[in-house]
Structure formats: structure tokens, C-alpha cells
Design a protein around this motif. Structure first.
Motif, PDB file in Angstrom:
ATOM      1  N   ARG A 146      40.628  11.044  20.366  1.00 48.66           N
ATOM      2  CA  ARG A 146      41.471  11.661  19.344  1.00 48.66           C
ATOM      3  C   ARG A 146      41.027  13.086  19.027  1.00 48.66           C
ATOM      4  NH1 ARG A 146      40.236   7.556  15.067  1.00 48.66           N
ATOM      5  NH2 ARG A 146      38.452   7.266  16.459  1.00 48.66           N
ATOM      6  N   ASP A 147      40.589  13.798  20.071  1.00 52.24           N
ATOM      7  CA  ASP A 147      40.218  15.206  19.946  1.00 52.24           C
ATOM      8  C   ASP A 147      41.291  16.077  20.581  1.00 52.24           C
ATOM      9  OD1 ASP A 147      37.858  14.522  18.722  1.00 52.24           O
ATOM     10  OD2 ASP A 147      36.611  14.845  20.507  1.00 52.24           O
ATOM     11  N   LEU A 148      41.713  17.120  19.867  1.00 53.92           N
ATOM     12  CA  LEU A 148      42.642  18.096  20.414  1.00 53.92           C
ATOM     13  C   LEU A 148      41.847  19.068  21.274  1.00 53.92           C
ATOM     14  CD1 LEU A 148      45.543  19.395  20.388  1.00 53.92           C
ATOM     15  CD2 LEU A 148      44.708  20.807  18.499  1.00 53.92           C
ATOM     16  N   LEU A 149      42.201  19.125  22.563  1.00 53.49           N
ATOM     17  CA  LEU A 149      41.455  19.925  23.527  1.00 53.49           C
ATOM     18  C   LEU A 149      42.294  21.089  24.033  1.00 53.49           C
ATOM     19  CD1 LEU A 149      40.094  17.022  25.804  1.00 53.49           C
ATOM     20  CD2 LEU A 149      39.072  17.927  23.693  1.00 53.49           C
ATOM     21  N   ARG A 150      41.631  22.206  24.282  1.00 51.25           N
ATOM     22  CA  ARG A 150      42.214  23.301  25.062  1.00 51.25           C
ATOM     23  C   ARG A 150      41.346  23.451  26.304  1.00 51.25           C
ATOM     24  NH1 ARG A 150      46.203  26.407  22.178  1.00 51.25           N
ATOM     25  NH2 ARG A 150      46.207  25.808  19.959  1.00 51.25           N
ATOM     26  N   ILE A 151      41.964  23.184  27.458  1.00 49.40           N
ATOM     27  CA  ILE A 151      41.228  23.118  28.724  1.00 49.40           C
ATOM     28  C   ILE A 151      41.606  24.320  29.576  1.00 49.40           C
ATOM     29  CG2 ILE A 151      40.852  21.756  30.813  1.00 49.40           C
ATOM     30  CD1 ILE A 151      41.658  19.288  29.073  1.00 49.40           C
ATOM     31  N   GLY A 152      40.625  25.150  29.877  1.00 46.65           N
ATOM     32  CA  GLY A 152      40.863  26.342  30.675  1.00 46.65           C
ATOM     33  C   GLY A 152      40.346  26.196  32.086  1.00 46.65           C
ATOM     34  N   HIS A 153      40.838  27.040  32.988  1.00 45.97           N
ATOM     35  CA  HIS A 153      40.298  27.082  34.351  1.00 45.97           C
ATOM     36  C   HIS A 153      39.666  28.447  34.582  1.00 45.97           C
ATOM     37  CE1 HIS A 153      44.703  27.945  34.573  1.00 45.97           C
ATOM     38  NE2 HIS A 153      44.349  28.916  35.395  1.00 45.97           N
ATOM     39  N   HIS A 154      38.508  28.408  35.205  1.00 50.52           N
ATOM     40  CA  HIS A 154      37.690  29.601  35.318  1.00 50.52           C
ATOM     41  C   HIS A 154      37.050  29.674  36.697  1.00 50.52           C
ATOM     42  CE1 HIS A 154      38.039  29.657  30.917  1.00 50.52           C
ATOM     43  NE2 HIS A 154      37.667  28.390  30.941  1.00 50.52           N
ATOM     44  N   ARG A 155      36.772  30.882  37.125  1.00 52.88           N
ATOM     45  CA  ARG A 155      36.033  31.104  38.360  1.00 52.88           C
ATOM     46  C   ARG A 155      34.572  30.736  38.170  1.00 52.88           C
ATOM     47  NH1 ARG A 155      38.123  31.677  43.467  1.00 52.88           N
ATOM     48  NH2 ARG A 155      39.808  33.201  43.544  1.00 52.88           N
ATOM     49  N   THR A 156      33.970  30.151  39.208  1.00 57.42           N
ATOM     50  CA  THR A 156      32.543  29.859  39.200  1.00 57.42           C
ATOM     51  C   THR A 156      31.776  31.012  39.839  1.00 57.42           C
ATOM     52  OG1 THR A 156      32.555  28.790  41.373  1.00 57.42           O
ATOM     53  CG2 THR A 156      33.071  27.407  39.459  1.00 57.42           C
ATOM     54  N   ALA A 157      30.477  30.994  39.656  1.00 64.39           N
ATOM     55  CA  ALA A 157      29.636  32.039  40.237  1.00 64.39           C
ATOM     56  C   ALA A 157      29.741  32.057  41.755  1.00 64.39           C
ATOM     57  CB  ALA A 157      28.182  31.835  39.811  1.00 64.39           C
ATOM     58  N   ALA A 158      30.040  30.887  42.337  1.00 63.23           N
ATOM     59  CA  ALA A 158      30.140  30.789  43.794  1.00 63.23           C
ATOM     60  C   ALA A 158      31.523  31.170  44.308  1.00 63.23           C
ATOM     61  CB  ALA A 158      29.783  29.383  44.242  1.00 63.23           C
ATOM     62  N   GLY A 159      32.434  31.540  43.398  1.00 62.61           N
ATOM     63  CA  GLY A 159      33.765  31.945  43.833  1.00 62.61           C
ATOM     64  C   GLY A 159      34.784  30.829  43.839  1.00 62.61           C
ATOM     65  N   GLY A 160      34.377  29.631  43.406  1.00 62.29           N
ATOM     66  CA  GLY A 160      35.318  28.520  43.332  1.00 62.29           C
ATOM     67  C   GLY A 160      35.976  28.462  41.960  1.00 62.29           C
ATOM     68  N   TRP A 161      36.445  27.257  41.596  1.00 57.22           N
ATOM     69  CA  TRP A 161      37.118  27.072  40.323  1.00 57.22           C
ATOM     70  C   TRP A 161      36.514  25.887  39.589  1.00 57.22           C
ATOM     71  CZ3 TRP A 161      40.601  30.421  38.324  1.00 57.22           C
ATOM     72  CH2 TRP A 161      41.180  31.338  39.213  1.00 57.22           C
ATOM     73  N   GLU A 162      36.560  25.950  38.265  1.00 55.06           N
ATOM     74  CA  GLU A 162      36.148  24.827  37.436  1.00 55.06           C
ATOM     75  C   GLU A 162      37.077  24.716  36.240  1.00 55.06           C
ATOM     76  OE1 GLU A 162      32.235  25.447  35.974  1.00 55.06           O
ATOM     77  OE2 GLU A 162      32.780  27.176  34.722  1.00 55.06           O
ATOM     78  N   LEU A 163      37.214  23.508  35.731  1.00 54.11           N
ATOM     79  CA  LEU A 163      37.955  23.232  34.509  1.00 54.11           C
ATOM     80  C   LEU A 163      36.960  22.918  33.400  1.00 54.11           C
ATOM     81  CD1 LEU A 163      40.637  20.971  36.170  1.00 54.11           C
ATOM     82  CD2 LEU A 163      41.202  23.032  34.880  1.00 54.11           C
ATOM     83  N   SER A 164      37.197  23.437  32.206  1.00 57.93           N
ATOM     84  CA  SER A 164      36.262  23.192  31.116  1.00 57.93           C
ATOM     85  C   SER A 164      37.018  23.080  29.804  1.00 57.93           C
ATOM     86  CB  SER A 164      35.228  24.317  31.023  1.00 57.93           C
ATOM     87  OG  SER A 164      35.855  25.553  30.721  1.00 57.93           O
ATOM     88  N   VAL A 165      36.446  22.348  28.858  1.00 59.09           N
ATOM     89  CA  VAL A 165      37.006  22.246  27.516  1.00 59.09           C
ATOM     90  C   VAL A 165      36.583  23.494  26.755  1.00 59.09           C
ATOM     91  CG1 VAL A 165      37.041  20.935  25.373  1.00 59.09           C
ATOM     92  CG2 VAL A 165      36.992  19.736  27.567  1.00 59.09           C
ATOM     93  N   ASP A 166      37.529  24.386  26.506  1.00 56.70           N
ATOM     94  CA  ASP A 166      37.220  25.650  25.833  1.00 56.70           C
ATOM     95  C   ASP A 166      37.129  25.479  24.321  1.00 56.70           C
ATOM     96  OD1 ASP A 166      37.286  26.726  28.335  1.00 56.70           O
ATOM     97  OD2 ASP A 166      39.120  27.896  28.053  1.00 56.70           O
ATOM     98  N   SER A 167      37.872  24.505  23.768  1.00 53.16           N
ATOM     99  CA  SER A 167      37.766  24.228  22.332  1.00 53.16           C
ATOM    100  C   SER A 167      38.112  22.770  22.087  1.00 53.16           C
ATOM    101  CB  SER A 167      38.683  25.149  21.519  1.00 53.16           C
ATOM    102  OG  SER A 167      40.042  24.820  21.714  1.00 53.16           O
ATOM    103  N   ARG A 168      37.618  22.264  20.957  1.00 55.97           N
ATOM    104  CA  ARG A 168      37.809  20.851  20.608  1.00 55.97           C
ATOM    105  C   ARG A 168      37.974  20.746  19.087  1.00 55.97           C
ATOM    106  NH1 ARG A 168      36.035  16.158  23.288  1.00 55.97           N
ATOM    107  NH2 ARG A 168      34.912  17.503  24.780  1.00 55.97           N
ATOM    108  N   LEU A 169      39.021  20.041  18.654  1.00 53.57           N
ATOM    109  CA  LEU A 169      39.246  19.819  17.223  1.00 53.57           C
ATOM    110  C   LEU A 169      39.507  18.343  16.995  1.00 53.57           C
ATOM    111  CD1 LEU A 169      39.687  20.852  14.325  1.00 53.57           C
ATOM    112  CD2 LEU A 169      42.090  21.227  14.923  1.00 53.57           C
ATOM    113  N   PRO A 170      38.620  17.641  16.272  1.00 55.98           N
ATOM    114  CA  PRO A 170      38.823  16.210  16.030  1.00 55.98           C
ATOM    115  C   PRO A 170      40.043  15.950  15.136  1.00 55.98           C
ATOM    116  CG  PRO A 170      36.526  16.832  15.680  1.00 55.98           C
ATOM    117  CD  PRO A 170      37.312  18.105  15.779  1.00 55.98           C
TER     118      PRO A 170
END
Length: 478
Positions: A146-170
Motif C-alpha cells: 500500500r505504498d504509492l511508488l514513482r519508478i524511474g529508469h536510469h542509465r547504469t555506470a556500465a551503460g545499461g539500464w536499471e529501474l528504481s523506486v525514486d519516491s515512496r509514500l505510504p
């Protein structure tokens, strides 16, 4: 046959140019689209239903005339939500076949393969289905905690991609532990509206941390997503259609409520006892003049149209009379035209908890598609055509090419309305003026290609991305 793919930079440049060149309010008989929400991503690809008004329409055109190719990205997941941000990258919210874990995938815009994935906390079957992209291309969703998430996609140091939770609101302070969020959408003030299966409707402001909510009357559930427009937030419960607004502190209040005929029970091919519609804003003046849903009346359902501001009913028109009269899908609605697709009898492999028995217990999937036009003077509505097109996906109208795009499920034995695990599936384009199928492309047969009444999105570059029970289909010009 394999062929050389363009570079990712070239694909993204073309996508950006196409997004800039395609007007949000396309000219022609199907206009205007709902107003652009400044807190959402591009019109046509920001939400499961295209935009926050849930028009199920897009300004982006599909593949040009000629040969078509299709490719399946296998993700071992059902993928009901495939969105595309302003950067051209598709983001898919899927549920794994084994474990039923909601998982976000970042897809390569050039070939559809998964570049990165991020599992989310599990919730209900419908929790983790509806989400949207915000104005920074982040996926906004509520997880099983029951957390409101904003999930972004970002470049990694190796030049690939990763998904991460940029913010979380319960949201746990207003969403009980035995409940789950079924729909989210931003309003014009930047708040996120949400609705839960047990009838809680609320707002969340992750800039301030403020969360406010109200509960609908006891017994009313919310099984579909919600829609937002300048007029307010539309919610369809299992008993009534609502327009809500927020006070200065974000607390929701009911502007109007209109009950509808929910019938004697859940129809076969539907997931709840009540409307299967995400309510849709549409209209010829502002794109948000009217609000529409389909009821669950028996034996024939009705398209209901209301004036968005007042809730006054414009019309109640029997639809889907030629095929099965029941719909789990949100209507397409643009300008004065509304299109409704039948799901009556569609064989879902799993139903949400508490769905209850079907009434009748079973039914054949005959298909059906209806068009209703609101009269120019707003005095009522008229059924323009009604057919037995066997749509197996939520259809999408392109104002860019003037066609309805969907997937058809054919029977193994031609001329019958039986369904089986061997059924063939075909991409299809339909003339919205007549309801005639004007082009098809065979996609495959069997469970791997079942589109399970999920929505297809048209991406920049005339690419159709269609979720299936096992991944995502990518349909392109040959």
C-alpha cells in the motif's frame, strides 16, 4: 527473417519528432481528445486507457498499409499495461505467471526486449494492474504494501539500464490491510487520486506527504480504474458512477452520484458484479463534456452517458445486441462517438477473489462491437452500428490514422463460437464508420498469444505493443 535494426539513438530521435509532429487534438471526425494532463506523460501512451480521461484513443497512427510483422517478447508474465514515455521507452507492468508477482519491465524501443526489471510487493489480482506514467516518464503505481511508488529508469555506470523506486509514500493510514488499490490517476493540481477494491477513494500528495480519503457507501466495490479531467475525478463502483472533487486540503467530496442497473449477478466474461467500465470522459467541445460507462443490465447492457459537470443523464442506449451483451472493457469515446466491445463469455483463467458466481453460470464468447453517437444538440444518443467482431483486447482508436486497432480471437472450427486453448489470434484494424474489419495479421495460436482482453498501445514509429498472458507482442510494418 532477421534484418539490421536502427540504432537506439535514431529510434528515439524519430520517436521525439513524431511526438512533436502529432497534434494532441487531431483534426477530423474524432476530436477533440481529452485535455492533456500536465502531470501525466504523452497523450495516447501515458495510461492503460491512453490518457487520464480514459478515452482509449491516441493521436499516434498505427502501421501503414502493406505487409506486417509481429514479434513476441516472452516475459513469463501477463502484461496488461504497456505505456510509452516522452523518451520513447516502453514501460510494462506485468504479473508473473508463477508467483503472481507484479513486475515492471523497461523495454527496448527498437526490438521490444526487456532491458531491466523490478519486482514489486504482491497485492490482489487487480492490484498492480492500473498505473500511469507521470510527466517525468516515471511509472506511478501502488504496490502490495500500500505504498504509492514513482519508478524511474536510469542509465547504469556500465551503460545499461536499471529501474528504481525514486519516491515512496505510504497509504496504509487510509487503505486497510485487507484492501488494495485498483486505480490511480493524477489531477490538475498534481495530486494522485486512488481508489481501492473495497470502496475507499483518496488523494495523495507526495510533495507534502498529505493523504486524504473517503469511503463510498457500504457494499460498493471498485473493480476498475479511475479517470481524471478538469471537471473532477470519475469513479465507477459496482453500484453507481461518481464524480468527485477535492477540497483545499485534498479531502475528496462527492459532486454527484448516479446509480445504474447492475443486473442479477456477475455476467460470464466479467470480473465483478457491476459495470466493467473505467469511466470515460469525452465530448465535442472540450473533450470532457460527457462521462460514459456501460451498465450490467440483463439481458442487454446499456451505454449510459452523463453530462460531466452536473451528472444529468443524456441517454441510455441498449448495446451489444448482435453478440454477447456484457462488457469488462472501458468504452472508446472521442468527440460524439462511443464504441463498446463485448467480453461476454470470455474464458478468463483466473478471477479476482470475491468475484462471485456468474449469472448465468456460463456463456459463449460470440463477440460484439457497437457504436453509439451522441446527437449534436446533446438531446440524446443513437446506435449507429452493432456487429459480432470477436475482439480479444481492449480496442484503441487512432485519430492519427482513423482506425480502431485490436486483436481478434478466432475459433478453431470456423463458424462456431467455441473457445479452446488452441484458438488463433490476429491483429485487426476496424473502420469506425462501418464496424467492418479492413485488415488482419495472424499472430499465433494458443495460450502464448492470448490477449485476455488487455489493452494494446500504439507507440511512436507506428508500432503496436500488445500485452498477452505471457509477454508483449510487437506489431510493425513488414
Amino acid at each position: 527473417m532477421r534484418f539490421a535494426l536502427p540504432t537506439r539513438a535514431a529510434v528515439l530521435s524519430a520517436a521525439a519528432l513524431l511526438l512533436l509532429a502529432t497534434p494532441a487534438q487531431a483534426a477530423g471526425p474524432y476530436a477533440p481528445l481529452p485535455p492533456h494532463n500536465p502531470y501525466a506523460g504523452p497523450d495516447g501512451t501515458a495510461t492503460m486507457h491512453g490518457d487520464t480521461g480514459s478515452s482509449d484513443a491516441t493521436p499516434l497512427p498505427g502501421p501503414r498499409a502493406g505487409a506486417l510483422d509481429s514479434h513476441r517478447t516472452a516475459l513469463a508474465s501477463a502484461c496488461p499495461t504497456v505505456l510509452v514515455g516522452a523518451d520513447g521507452f516502453p514501460v510494462a507492468l506485468c504479473t508473473t505467471i508463477f508467483g503472481l508477482t507484479p513486475t515492471v519491465h523497461l523495454l527496448d524501443p527498437a526490438d521490444g526486449r526487456s532491458l531491466a526489471e523490478l519486482p514489486l510487493a504482491k497485492g490482489s489480482l487487480l492490484g498492480g494492474v492500473y498505473a500511469y506514467l507521470d510527466d517525468r516518464d516515471r511509472l506511478v503505481a501502488v504496490d502490495g504494501n500500500r505504498d504509492l511508488l514513482r519508478i524511474g529508469h536510469h542509465r547504469t555506470a556500465a551503460g545499461g539500464w536499471e529501474l528504481s523506486v525514486d519516491s515512496r509514500l505510504p497509504l496504509a493510514a487510509v487503505v486497510p490491510a485487507d484492501d488494495a488499490v485498483t486505480g490511480v490517476s493524477p489531477d490538475w493540481q498534481g495530486r494522485v487520486w486512488f481508489a481501492t477494491g473495497h470502496g475507499v477513494v483518496g488523494t495523495a500528495d507526495d510533495r507534502t506527504g498529505a493523504v486524504r480519503a473517503l469511503s463510498l457507501p457500504p457494499g460498493e466495490q471498485i473493480a476498475n480504474s479511475i479517470s481524471t479531467a478538469p471537471a473532477g475525478t470519475a469513479v465507477a463502483s459496482t453500484h453507481a458512477t461518481y464524480l468527485l472533487a477535492a477540497g483545499a486540503d485534498g479531502t475528496p467530496r462527492i459532486v454527484w452520484r448516479q446509480p445504474y442497473d447492475r443486473g442479477p449477478g456477475r455476467k460470464p466474461g466479467q470480473l465483478s458484479w457491476g459495470t466493467g467500465s473505467t469511466p470515460t470522459f469525452f465530448g465535442p467541445a472540450t473533450g470532457g463534456d460527457y462521462l460514459t460507462v456501460v451498465d450490467n443490465a440483463a439481458p442487454t447492457v446499456h451505454l449510459l452517458v452523463y453530462r460531466a459537470g452536473s451528472g444529468e443523464q443524456v441517454c441510455s442506449v441498449p448495446v451489444l445486441r448482435a453478440g454477447g451483451s456484457g462488457s469488462e472493457n472501458s468504452p472508446i469515446a472521442v468527440g460524439n462517438a462511443v464504441f463498446v466491445a463485448s467480453t461476454y463469455g470470455y474464458p478468463y483463467p483466473k478471477l479476482p477473489e470475491g468475484a462471485g458466481p456468474a449469472v448465468p453460470a456460463s456463456g459463449a464468447f460470440r463477440g460484439g462491437l457497437s457504436r453509439v453517437d451522441v446527437r449534436a444538440d446533446g438531446s440524446g444518443c443513437d446506435l449507429k452500428w452493432d456487429n459480432t467482431v470477436r475482439s480479444a483486447a481492449v480496442p484503441r482508436l487512432s485519430t492519427g490514422d482513423g482506425l480502431i486497432h485490436t486483436v481478434l480471437r478466432g475459433p478453431v472450427v470456423p463458424g462456431t463460437d467455441a473457445t479452446s486453448v488452441l484458438d488463433p489470434y490476429s491483429y485487426a484494424e476496424i473502420d469506425p464508420e462501418t464496424g467492418a474489419v479492413v485488415r488482419t495479421k495472424w499472430l499465433g495460436s494458443g495460450f502464448l498469444f492470448d490477449t485476455l482482453q488487455m489493452v494494446g498501445s500504439i507507440a511512436p514509429g507506428r508500432v503496436v505493443l500488445q500485452g498477452t498472458t505471457t509477454g508483449v507482442l510487437r506489431i510493425t510494418e513488414g
